[in-house]
Structure formats: C-alpha cells, structure tokens
Design a protein around this motif. Structure first.
Motif, PDB file in Angstrom:
ATOM      1  N   GLY A 162       1.558  -0.535  -0.004  1.00 44.17           N
ATOM      2  CA  GLY A 162      -0.068  -0.557   0.262  1.00 44.17           C
ATOM      3  C   GLY A 162       0.492   0.458  -0.397  1.00 44.17           C
ATOM      4  O   GLY A 162       0.243   2.072   0.328  1.00 44.17           O
ATOM      5  N   ASN A 163       2.459   0.989  -0.476  1.00 44.02           N
ATOM      6  CA  ASN A 163       2.586   2.482  -0.411  1.00 44.02           C
ATOM      7  C   ASN A 163       4.509   2.147  -1.194  1.00 44.02           C
ATOM      8  O   ASN A 163       5.527   2.539  -0.874  1.00 44.02           O
ATOM      9  CB  ASN A 163       4.078   2.537   1.812  1.00 44.02           C
ATOM     10  CG  ASN A 163       4.530   3.587   1.609  1.00 44.02           C
ATOM     11  OD1 ASN A 163       4.116   4.557   0.336  1.00 44.02           O
ATOM     12  ND2 ASN A 163       5.524   3.892   2.537  1.00 44.02           N
ATOM     13  N   ILE A 172      10.176  10.660   3.844  1.00 42.61           N
ATOM     14  CA  ILE A 172      10.175  11.594   3.954  1.00 42.61           C
ATOM     15  C   ILE A 172       8.868  11.688   4.885  1.00 42.61           C
ATOM     16  O   ILE A 172       8.299  10.661   4.922  1.00 42.61           O
ATOM     17  CB  ILE A 172       9.904  12.574   3.180  1.00 42.61           C
ATOM     18  CG1 ILE A 172       9.248  11.399   2.082  1.00 42.61           C
ATOM     19  CG2 ILE A 172      11.397  12.493   2.194  1.00 42.61           C
ATOM     20  CD1 ILE A 172       8.489  12.874   0.766  1.00 42.61           C
ATOM     21  N   PRO A 173       8.070  12.424   5.486  1.00 48.18           N
ATOM     22  CA  PRO A 173       7.175  12.242   5.823  1.00 48.18           C
ATOM     23  C   PRO A 173       5.994  12.330   5.621  1.00 48.18           C
ATOM     24  O   PRO A 173       4.763  13.210   5.966  1.00 48.18           O
ATOM     25  CB  PRO A 173       7.254  13.608   7.463  1.00 48.18           C
ATOM     26  CG  PRO A 173       8.340  14.577   6.220  1.00 48.18           C
ATOM     27  CD  PRO A 173       9.196  14.210   5.044  1.00 48.18           C
ATOM     28  N   TYR A 174       6.236  12.085   4.580  1.00 46.96           N
ATOM     29  CA  TYR A 174       4.605  11.657   3.846  1.00 46.96           C
ATOM     30  C   TYR A 174       3.924  10.532   4.596  1.00 46.96           C
ATOM     31  O   TYR A 174       4.120   8.993   5.019  1.00 46.96           O
ATOM     32  CB  TYR A 174       4.624  11.024   2.538  1.00 46.96           C
ATOM     33  CG  TYR A 174       5.038  12.283   1.280  1.00 46.96           C
ATOM     34  CD1 TYR A 174       5.483  13.351   1.945  1.00 46.96           C
ATOM     35  CD2 TYR A 174       4.474  11.782  -0.204  1.00 46.96           C
ATOM     36  CE1 TYR A 174       5.117  14.517   1.177  1.00 46.96           C
ATOM     37  CE2 TYR A 174       4.484  12.993   0.057  1.00 46.96           C
ATOM     38  CZ  TYR A 174       5.433  14.275  -0.487  1.00 46.96           C
ATOM     39  OH  TYR A 174       4.955  14.947  -1.416  1.00 46.96           O
ATOM     40  N   VAL A 175       1.948  10.385   4.371  1.00 40.38           N
ATOM     41  CA  VAL A 175       1.484   9.558   5.160  1.00 40.38           C
ATOM     42  C   VAL A 175       0.283   9.671   4.132  1.00 40.38           C
ATOM     43  O   VAL A 175       0.092  10.331   3.453  1.00 40.38           O
ATOM     44  CB  VAL A 175       0.769   9.870   6.201  1.00 40.38           C
ATOM     45  CG1 VAL A 175      -0.228   8.441   6.608  1.00 40.38           C
ATOM     46  CG2 VAL A 175       1.759   9.549   7.331  1.00 40.38           C
ATOM     47  N   ASN A 176       0.012   8.347   3.163  1.00 40.51           N
ATOM     48  CA  ASN A 176      -0.598   7.954   1.919  1.00 40.51           C
ATOM     49  C   ASN A 176      -0.191   9.203   0.893  1.00 40.51           C
ATOM     50  O   ASN A 176      -1.227  10.360  -0.270  1.00 40.51           O
ATOM     51  CB  ASN A 176      -2.442   8.537   2.338  1.00 40.51           C
ATOM     52  CG  ASN A 176      -2.762   7.412   3.148  1.00 40.51           C
ATOM     53  OD1 ASN A 176      -1.769   6.103   3.417  1.00 40.51           O
ATOM     54  ND2 ASN A 176      -3.579   7.286   3.905  1.00 40.51           N
ATOM     55  N   GLY A 177       1.087   9.680   0.690  1.00 41.19           N
ATOM     56  CA  GLY A 177       1.398  10.188  -0.428  1.00 41.19           C
ATOM     57  C   GLY A 177       1.342  11.789  -0.073  1.00 41.19           C
ATOM     58  O   GLY A 177       1.545  12.658  -1.161  1.00 41.19           O
ATOM     59  N   GLU A 178       1.632  12.594   0.957  1.00 45.89           N
ATOM     60  CA  GLU A 178       1.276  13.560   1.421  1.00 45.89           C
ATOM     61  C   GLU A 178       1.835  13.400   3.064  1.00 45.89           C
ATOM     62  O   GLU A 178       1.526  13.106   3.442  1.00 45.89           O
ATOM     63  CB  GLU A 178      -0.060  14.584   0.917  1.00 45.89           C
ATOM     64  CG  GLU A 178      -1.588  13.928   2.040  1.00 45.89           C
ATOM     65  CD  GLU A 178      -2.295  14.811   1.140  1.00 45.89           C
ATOM     66  OE1 GLU A 178      -2.370  15.627   0.380  1.00 45.89           O
ATOM     67  OE2 GLU A 178      -3.803  14.543   2.493  1.00 45.89           O
TER      68      GLU A 178
END
Length: 159
Positions: free
Chosen positions: A35-36, A59-65
C-alpha cells in the motif's frame, strides 16, 4: 601443457562458484511496503543476499502527503519518517536494532535537538544506536507550498 591449463581454469571456476557470493553476484531483492508504492523510480529498500539492507531516504509522507498536523512540526515529521523507516525494515525482516548506519538530512540544523528527542526514542537503553551523519540541505524532495519536508532519513541495516 595445454590440457593442464584448461583443467586449472575449470578447477578455478568450480572453486569460485562454491565460495561466498561477491557483491556483484549478490541477489538484490526490492522491499516494498504494501500500500505504499513510491511514485518515483526507486525501491524503498534493497536487500542483498549477504544480509545487508539499504533503506532509501524516507520523508514524512502518509498516503502521499504530509499530514496537516505535521506540516511545520519537525517532531511530528520525524516520528512519521521513523515509522516509515520501521515499516520498510519490518517488511524486510529487520528492526532498528539491526541498523548500522543512518544519514539524516534536515532543512534547518536548528531543528537538530527536536529531531534527536524523537529519533532517540526508537532505541532503548540496552540498544546500540547506529553510526550517523546529519547534514543541513537547502530543500528536500516532496516539499509543497505550505507543506515543506523538514527531515529525511536513510538507513543501512545488517544481519
């Protein structure tokens, strides 16, 4: 003389195939967390047959942002980065205790103390934290207006 030479080459080939694999001959296995999948051409991790694991900078992305609550908060961004790293390590069968090297990129070295406060919580008192370098950079990939990436960390692990 010619026959001896050919036999020796054959024997050398058999001996070299029986030894430990060399770096060039190591099998490389990409590591993706379900899922990532990255949107850029890179693997989140590469596991070598010799037990080394190279984890790409996270980097601090969760679900692309970057989540809204972490947009200008280096502590919150560090926690997300460390959780993203932990996901790649876990998917490959490793933990933070297997990490031997970390490289930290920050857009402001003034955030170093806040970063360390969060980063240090991922090793307990009995653990040996990895060797590490920290570098200030002008910008990091993934930054967007109003949502700057403040920290990125890559790691190398070994078993």
């Amino acid at each position: 003389m010619k026959k001896t030479y050919c036999v020796l080459l054959g024997a050398l080939a058999i001996v070299s195939m029986a030894g430990e694999p060399t770096l060039a001959g190591d099998a490389r296995t990409p590591v993706y967390v379900e899922g990532n999948k990255p949107i850029a051409p890179y693997s989140p991790g590469i596991k070598l047959a010799n037990g080394m694991l190279f984890v790409s900078g996270q980097i601090p992305y969760v679900n692309g942002e970057i989540p809204e609550e972490a947009r200008n908060d280096v502590s919150a961004q560090t926690r997300i980065v460390m959780e993203n790293l932990q996901s790649v390590l876990k998917e490959a069968g490793y933990s933070f205790d297997d990490v031997v090297r970390a490289t930290v990129f920050m857009t402001d070295m003034g955030n170093y103390g806040a970063f360390n406060k969060v980063y240090g919580t991922y090793w307990d008192e009995e653990s040996v934290p990895p060797a590490r370098a920290a570098v200030e950079v002008g910008a990091l990939p993934g930054s967007k207006p109003g949502a700057p990436v403040l920290v990125e960390v890559s790691m190398i692990a070994a078993k």
